[in-house]
Design a protein around this motif. Sequence first.
Motif, PDB file in Angstrom:
ATOM      1  N   GLY A 184       0.797  -1.219   0.000  1.00  0.00           N
ATOM      2  CA  GLY A 184       0.000   0.000   0.000  1.00  0.00           C
ATOM      3  C   GLY A 184       0.826   1.265   0.000  1.00  0.00           C
ATOM      4  N   ARG A 185       2.152   1.127   0.149  1.00  0.00           N
ATOM      5  CA  ARG A 185       3.049   2.296   0.103  1.00  0.00           C
ATOM      6  C   ARG A 185       3.157   2.745  -1.346  1.00  0.00           C
ATOM      7  N   HIS A 186       3.109   4.059  -1.580  1.00  0.00           N
ATOM      8  CA  HIS A 186       2.953   4.558  -2.936  1.00  0.00           C
ATOM      9  C   HIS A 186       3.616   5.917  -3.107  1.00  0.00           C
ATOM     10  N   ALA A 187       3.809   6.281  -4.370  1.00  0.00           N
ATOM     11  CA  ALA A 187       4.186   7.656  -4.693  1.00  0.00           C
ATOM     12  C   ALA A 187       2.923   8.504  -4.558  1.00  0.00           C
ATOM     13  N   ARG A 188       3.094   9.821  -4.294  1.00  0.00           N
ATOM     14  CA  ARG A 188       1.902  10.622  -4.041  1.00  0.00           C
ATOM     15  C   ARG A 188       2.126  12.090  -4.332  1.00  0.00           C
ATOM     16  N   SER A 189       1.051  12.740  -4.728  1.00  0.00           N
ATOM     17  CA  SER A 189       0.999  14.199  -4.808  1.00  0.00           C
ATOM     18  C   SER A 189      -0.194  14.657  -3.989  1.00  0.00           C
ATOM     19  N   ALA A 190      -0.041  15.769  -3.279  1.00  0.00           N
ATOM     20  CA  ALA A 190      -1.130  16.384  -2.526  1.00  0.00           C
ATOM     21  C   ALA A 190      -1.192  17.845  -2.966  1.00  0.00           C
ATOM     22  N   VAL A 191      -2.272  18.198  -3.657  1.00  0.00           N
ATOM     23  CA  VAL A 191      -2.353  19.477  -4.341  1.00  0.00           C
ATOM     24  C   VAL A 191      -3.502  20.314  -3.779  1.00  0.00           C
ATOM     25  N   GLY A 192      -3.238  21.566  -3.497  1.00  0.00           N
ATOM     26  CA  GLY A 192      -4.290  22.486  -3.108  1.00  0.00           C
ATOM     27  C   GLY A 192      -4.920  23.095  -4.343  1.00  0.00           C
ATOM     28  N   VAL A 193      -6.253  23.130  -4.378  1.00  0.00           N
ATOM     29  CA  VAL A 193      -6.979  23.684  -5.521  1.00  0.00           C
ATOM     30  C   VAL A 193      -8.046  24.649  -5.029  1.00  0.00           C
ATOM     31  N   ALA A 194      -8.553  25.470  -5.951  1.00  0.00           N
ATOM     32  CA  ALA A 194      -9.554  26.474  -5.595  1.00  0.00           C
ATOM     33  C   ALA A 194     -10.919  25.861  -5.324  1.00  0.00           C
ATOM     34  N   VAL A 195     -11.324  24.896  -6.128  1.00  0.00           N
ATOM     35  CA  VAL A 195     -12.650  24.295  -5.967  1.00  0.00           C
ATOM     36  C   VAL A 195     -12.642  22.915  -6.606  1.00  0.00           C
ATOM     37  N   LEU A 196     -13.480  22.017  -6.065  1.00  0.00           N
ATOM     38  CA  LEU A 196     -13.636  20.661  -6.594  1.00  0.00           C
ATOM     39  C   LEU A 196     -15.100  20.438  -6.962  1.00  0.00           C
ATOM     40  N   PRO A 197     -15.392  19.386  -7.732  1.00  0.00           N
ATOM     41  CA  PRO A 197     -16.784  19.124  -8.110  1.00  0.00           C
ATOM     42  C   PRO A 197     -17.707  19.058  -6.892  1.00  0.00           C
ATOM     43  N   LEU A 198     -18.889  19.609  -7.036  1.00  0.00           N
ATOM     44  CA  LEU A 198     -19.921  19.640  -5.992  1.00  0.00           C
ATOM     45  C   LEU A 198     -19.473  20.392  -4.739  1.00  0.00           C
ATOM     46  N   ASP A 199     -18.396  21.160  -4.841  1.00  0.00           N
ATOM     47  CA  ASP A 199     -17.811  21.879  -3.700  1.00  0.00           C
ATOM     48  C   ASP A 199     -17.258  20.918  -2.652  1.00  0.00           C
ATOM     49  N   ALA A 200     -16.829  19.734  -3.116  1.00  0.00           N
ATOM     50  CA  ALA A 200     -16.213  18.752  -2.214  1.00  0.00           C
ATOM     51  C   ALA A 200     -14.907  19.304  -1.656  1.00  0.00           C
TER      52      ALA A 200
END
Length: 152
Positions: A125-141
């Motif tokens: 389950g160990r993996h490469a990853r990106s964690a990105v901040g965004v302005a808005v997601l679908p349905l305001d999720a």
Amino acid sequence: MTPEERLAELGLTLPEVVPPLAAYVPATRSGDHVYTSGQLPMVNGELKATGKVGAEVEAEAAHDLARICALNALAAIASAAGGLSNVVRIVKVTGFVASAPDFTGQPKVVNGASELFGEVFGDAGRHARSAVGVAVLPLDAPVEVEVIAEVR
């Protein structure tokens, strides 16, 4: 112990695959890999929260929402791979966090997904990853997670 048994041990069950919101499929297999579409924190057809992390949504709550996204991703992967026991490893996770302008804790939020994959698959389950901040997601999720898994 199988991934399904580990889920049960965690008190979790694989949900139904979340239906697409638009013109795409929840997951697709290409050769030895399954690629999920972005998974939102949906439970029984409803978004668990809306808003920006660091404003309307606390980081700790967003961490738990990322875990729900990961569980939904596992359902999509299982549907394309013929079950979680066919997963060789989680290869890559991308987490999108709808963020207040001054919020910088995206990695800790996306840990909610990463930790679940580790609990279910162990070292696989160990993996490469990106964690990105965004302005808005679908349905305001507040959070969205997509995954690439190697399968047999």
